[in-house]
Design a protein around this motif. Structure first.
Motif, short mmCIF file in Angstrom:
data_model
loop_
_atom_site.label_atom_id
_atom_site.label_comp_id
_atom_site.label_asym_id
_atom_site.label_seq_id
_atom_site.Cartn_x
_atom_site.Cartn_y
_atom_site.Cartn_z
N PHE A 165 91.21 -7.62 6.03
CA PHE A 165 91.42 -8.36 4.80
C PHE A 165 92.31 -9.58 5.06
N TRP A 166 93.45 -9.37 5.74
CA TRP A 166 94.37 -10.48 6.00
C TRP A 166 93.78 -11.47 7.00
N LYS A 167 92.95 -10.98 7.91
CA LYS A 167 92.23 -11.88 8.81
C LYS A 167 91.34 -12.82 7.99
N GLY A 168 90.62 -12.26 7.03
CA GLY A 168 89.76 -13.06 6.15
C GLY A 168 90.54 -14.05 5.32
N VAL A 169 91.70 -13.63 4.82
CA VAL A 169 92.55 -14.53 4.04
C VAL A 169 93.00 -15.70 4.91
N ASN A 170 93.43 -15.41 6.13
CA ASN A 170 93.85 -16.48 7.04
C ASN A 170 92.69 -17.42 7.36
N GLN A 171 91.51 -16.88 7.57
CA GLN A 171 90.33 -17.72 7.84
C GLN A 171 90.06 -18.62 6.63
N PHE A 172 90.16 -18.07 5.44
CA PHE A 172 89.94 -18.84 4.21
C PHE A 172 90.93 -20.01 4.16
N ASN A 173 92.20 -19.70 4.36
CA ASN A 173 93.24 -20.72 4.24
C ASN A 173 93.20 -21.76 5.36
N GLN A 174 92.60 -21.41 6.48
CA GLN A 174 92.43 -22.36 7.57
C GLN A 174 91.09 -23.11 7.46
N GLU A 175 90.40 -22.87 6.34
CA GLU A 175 89.11 -23.50 6.05
C GLU A 175 88.05 -23.16 7.08
N GLU A 176 88.14 -21.96 7.63
CA GLU A 176 87.12 -21.42 8.52
C GLU A 176 86.18 -20.57 7.65
N PHE A 177 85.43 -21.25 6.79
CA PHE A 177 84.71 -20.55 5.74
C PHE A 177 83.53 -19.72 6.24
N TYR A 178 82.90 -20.14 7.32
CA TYR A 178 81.79 -19.34 7.85
C TYR A 178 82.32 -18.03 8.42
N ALA A 179 83.41 -18.09 9.20
CA ALA A 179 84.02 -16.89 9.75
C ALA A 179 84.56 -16.00 8.62
N CYS A 180 85.16 -16.62 7.61
CA CYS A 180 85.67 -15.89 6.45
C CYS A 180 84.54 -15.14 5.75
N HIS A 181 83.40 -15.80 5.63
CA HIS A 181 82.22 -15.17 5.03
C HIS A 181 81.88 -13.89 5.79
N ASP A 182 81.83 -13.96 7.12
CA ASP A 182 81.49 -12.79 7.91
C ASP A 182 82.50 -11.67 7.72
N THR A 183 83.78 -12.02 7.71
CA THR A 183 84.83 -11.02 7.55
C THR A 183 84.76 -10.34 6.19
N PHE A 184 84.67 -11.14 5.12
CA PHE A 184 84.64 -10.55 3.78
C PHE A 184 83.32 -9.86 3.47
N GLU A 185 82.24 -10.33 4.06
CA GLU A 185 80.96 -9.64 3.85
C GLU A 185 81.01 -8.23 4.43
N ALA A 186 81.61 -8.09 5.62
CA ALA A 186 81.75 -6.76 6.22
C ALA A 186 82.62 -5.86 5.34
N LEU A 187 83.73 -6.40 4.83
CA LEU A 187 84.59 -5.63 3.92
C LEU A 187 83.84 -5.24 2.66
N TRP A 188 83.13 -6.20 2.09
CA TRP A 188 82.39 -5.98 0.84
C TRP A 188 81.34 -4.89 1.02
#
Length: 141
Positions: free
Chosen positions: A5-28
């Motif tokens: 979750f926090w990895k995804g938050v950090n990706q979001f805040n660093q504007e790494e939106f594609y990586a964030c998508h992968d992280t949050f999709e797995a969580l979801w």
């Protein structure tokens, strides 16, 4: 799951939106309600920001609206995240994009990428500072 979750938050805040998508999709995909809807809301805002970077105005507007809608029930704070602030920032971006229309999406992206956080840019009559960020309320937890 918490570390992801926090990895995804950090990706979001660093504007790494594609990586964030992968992280949050797995969580979801692995979660159950009420977390499932929460993760999906963040995921949709991240994908909206990714679409914006690709000048996809329609995809951006649709996913911002859906993400905002999914996060409303989690206000003001959920999982140490200031959900109200994320919704406010996302709504401001959505309103501005709706105002300027698809024709000016490239201008919006240019302003977002060339403007420092401390300044305010004008596109149409919309005032924008930056892409939405996720604010952690209790960073020591």
């Amino acid at each position: 799951m918490i570390n992801e979750f926090w990895k995804g938050v950090n990706q979001f805040n660093q504007e790494e939106f594609y990586a964030c998508h992968d992280t949050f999709e797995a969580l979801w995909m692995e979660s159950v309600e009420p977390q499932k809807k929460f993760y999906q809301g963040i995921l949709q805002i991240a994908v909206a920001c990714y679409h914006l970077g690709n000048l996809n105005w329609r995809g951006t507007v649709i996913l911002l609206g859906e993400g905002i809608g999914r996060l409303r029930d989690y206000q003001p704070i959920h999982e140490s995240i200031d959900v109200t602030e994320l919704i406010t920032q996302s709504t401001d971006l959505l309103k501005m994009l709706q105002e300027v229309g698809a024709e000016q999406v490239a201008d919006v992206v240019q302003q977002l990428t060339t403007t420092s956080i401390d300044s305010i840019s004008e596109v149409g009559s919309g005032r924008i500072r930056r892409l939405p960020k996720i604010t952690r309320v209790n960073p020591d937890l």
